[in-house]
Design an enzyme around this catalytic site. Structure first.
Site, short mmCIF file in Angstrom:
data_model
loop_
_atom_site.label_atom_id
_atom_site.label_comp_id
_atom_site.label_asym_id
_atom_site.label_seq_id
_atom_site.Cartn_x
_atom_site.Cartn_y
_atom_site.Cartn_z
N ASN A 146 0.79 -1.21 0.00
CA ASN A 146 0.00 0.00 0.00
C ASN A 146 0.83 1.27 0.00
OD1 ASN A 146 0.32 -1.42 2.66
ND2 ASN A 146 -0.21 0.60 3.45
N HIS A 196 -13.58 0.21 -0.90
CA HIS A 196 -13.29 1.63 -1.02
C HIS A 196 -11.97 1.92 -1.73
CE1 HIS A 196 -10.21 2.57 2.20
NE2 HIS A 196 -10.53 1.33 2.53
N THR A 232 -27.29 -9.42 9.60
CA THR A 232 -28.09 -9.08 8.43
C THR A 232 -27.26 -8.29 7.42
OG1 THR A 232 -30.06 -8.96 9.82
CG2 THR A 232 -30.20 -7.93 7.65
N CYS A 318 3.30 11.35 12.84
CA CYS A 318 3.79 12.13 13.97
C CYS A 318 2.72 12.12 15.05
CB CYS A 318 4.10 13.56 13.55
SG CYS A 318 4.86 14.56 14.85
#
Length: 377
Positions: A146, A196, A232, A318
């Site tokens: 990534n 996403h 569900t 940071c």
């Protein structure tokens, strides 16, 4: 504002958004036997077919989840908890949703091997082979990283492990939609997907689970998703990830070409900057991802300077005033300073050529300000 952080997340494709909104009208519980429930169930199964088609899987091999983090956890714990111990192999550059489950398993008494990578960010298949023990119960190596976009030799590793009948899981979150992925060509046992990352919403993903392979559930409830993911189903978002998969499948060549067309001039322009270096330059990489070290900057501060004009990521974080360099870049042999000066830029199908040109100009202007300030001081 120019968005060049597609590896962090992608905007929802307008056609995906339309599909989701339309599906909200089908409010039935997919487990109900009446007309409303059956319609919702049809929508889910249609989406399952589309996601399966994208990766050359069978529909029954797709388990819908909330995203790649859940898929990774389900794959890793679902396999290892079938045993009272055993050996797991992974790499030092995995996403935290793989690293941390493996560390937890180590705390539980499992034997975990974290393999190194070379200076180009790649796992050596021979290292995987040498690490195998008599009680190795799972190998999990990501498809692409990534941060750097480096594509791992997953096919070679998968074929070797298939011969030895050792299950292999790969985190494919960053690769779907950018390079072709086929579970028929890659004999992996399990593969994680994040919606996403390819223009579906956050909160939806899937796990490819090769048929006839058994894992244990992590949650217990009703028999949804073959009993592996009770609860569900989120019908609208499942419809959305199905639509996103369908679009990627049908328009892949066009998208792939566009990613190269906007990323190559970006790379060329960035490497014209003095003291700039592409991390993972010698390895196969995703067509949209650039990880660049620029001497003389602190990446987190530089990202903040750009934040109102260009959205990119830093190779460090940071917290409370303490800078923490990327463990991925450190694993590749970069110094702490090099890692702290690394930025990640990632393009997407909505990135325009003009945005790339404008972003380069803004980046170079900000760098000049930093260098001038440093010289004057």
């Amino acid at each position: 504002m120019i968005y060049l952080d597609y590896n962090a997340t992608t905007p929802v494709e307008p056609r995906v958004k339309e599909e989701i909104i339309k599906t909200f009208e089908e409010f039935g519980n997919p487990s109900s036997s009446h007309k409303f429930g059956k319609k919702a169930k049809e929508i889910i199964e249609s989406a399952r077919v589309k996601v399966a088609k994208l990766i050359d899987a069978e529909p029954e091999e797709i388990i819908f989840t909330s995203g790649a983090t859940e898929s990774n956890n389900l794959a890793i714990f679902g396999r290892t908890l079938c045993f009272n111990g055993g050996h797991i192999i992974t790499s030092s550059i995995e996403h935290p949703s793989v690293v941390n489950p493996c560390k937890q398993l180590a705390r539980m008494g499992y034997d975990v091997t974290f393999l190194p990578v070379n200076s180009q960010g790649m796992v050596d298949p021979d290292d995987v082979k040498k690490a195998i023990k008599k009680d190795t119960i799972l190998v999990t190596i990501m498809h692409s990283n990534n941060e750097t976009g480096v594509i791992q030799p997953v096919k070679e590793i998968a074929e070797m492990l298939a011969e030895k009948e050792i299950p292999f899981h790969t985190d494919c979150a960053q690769s779907i939609g950018k390079v072709r992925v086929s579970v028929r060509e890659l004999p992996v046992t399990m593969l994680s997907i994040a919606g996403h990352k390819f223009y579906a919403p956050k909160g939806i993903g899937a796990l490819f689970l090769r048929k006839d392979f058994f894992i244990k559930p992590l949650l217990f409830g009703a028999s949804h998703e073959k009993g592996l993911r009770p609860g569900t189903e989120n019908t609208p978002y499942i419809a959305g990830v199905g639509k996103a998969a369908e679009i990627i499948y049908e328009e892949f060549d066009e998208i792939s070409k566009h990613l190269l067309e906007v990323t190559e001039p970006l790379l060329k322009g960035l490497l014209e900057i003095s003291n700039a270096k592409l991390n993972g330059a010698g390895s196969p990489r995703l067509p949209n991802t650039l990880n660049i070290s620029i001497k003389g900057i602190l990446a987190d501060e530089f990202v903040e300077r750009l934040s109102q004009k260009v959205a990119i990521s830093a190779g460090s974080a940071c917290h409370a005033g303490v800078r923490k360099p990327s463990y991925v870049l450190l694993s590749m042999g970069l110094s702490e300073q090099e890692a702290l000066s690394s930025i990640r830029i990632s393009t997407g199908k909505f990135t325009t050529f003009q945005e790339v040109i404008n972003a380069l100009e803004i980046i170079k202007q900000e760098l000049n300000k930093i260098y001038c300030a440093s010289t004057n001081s």
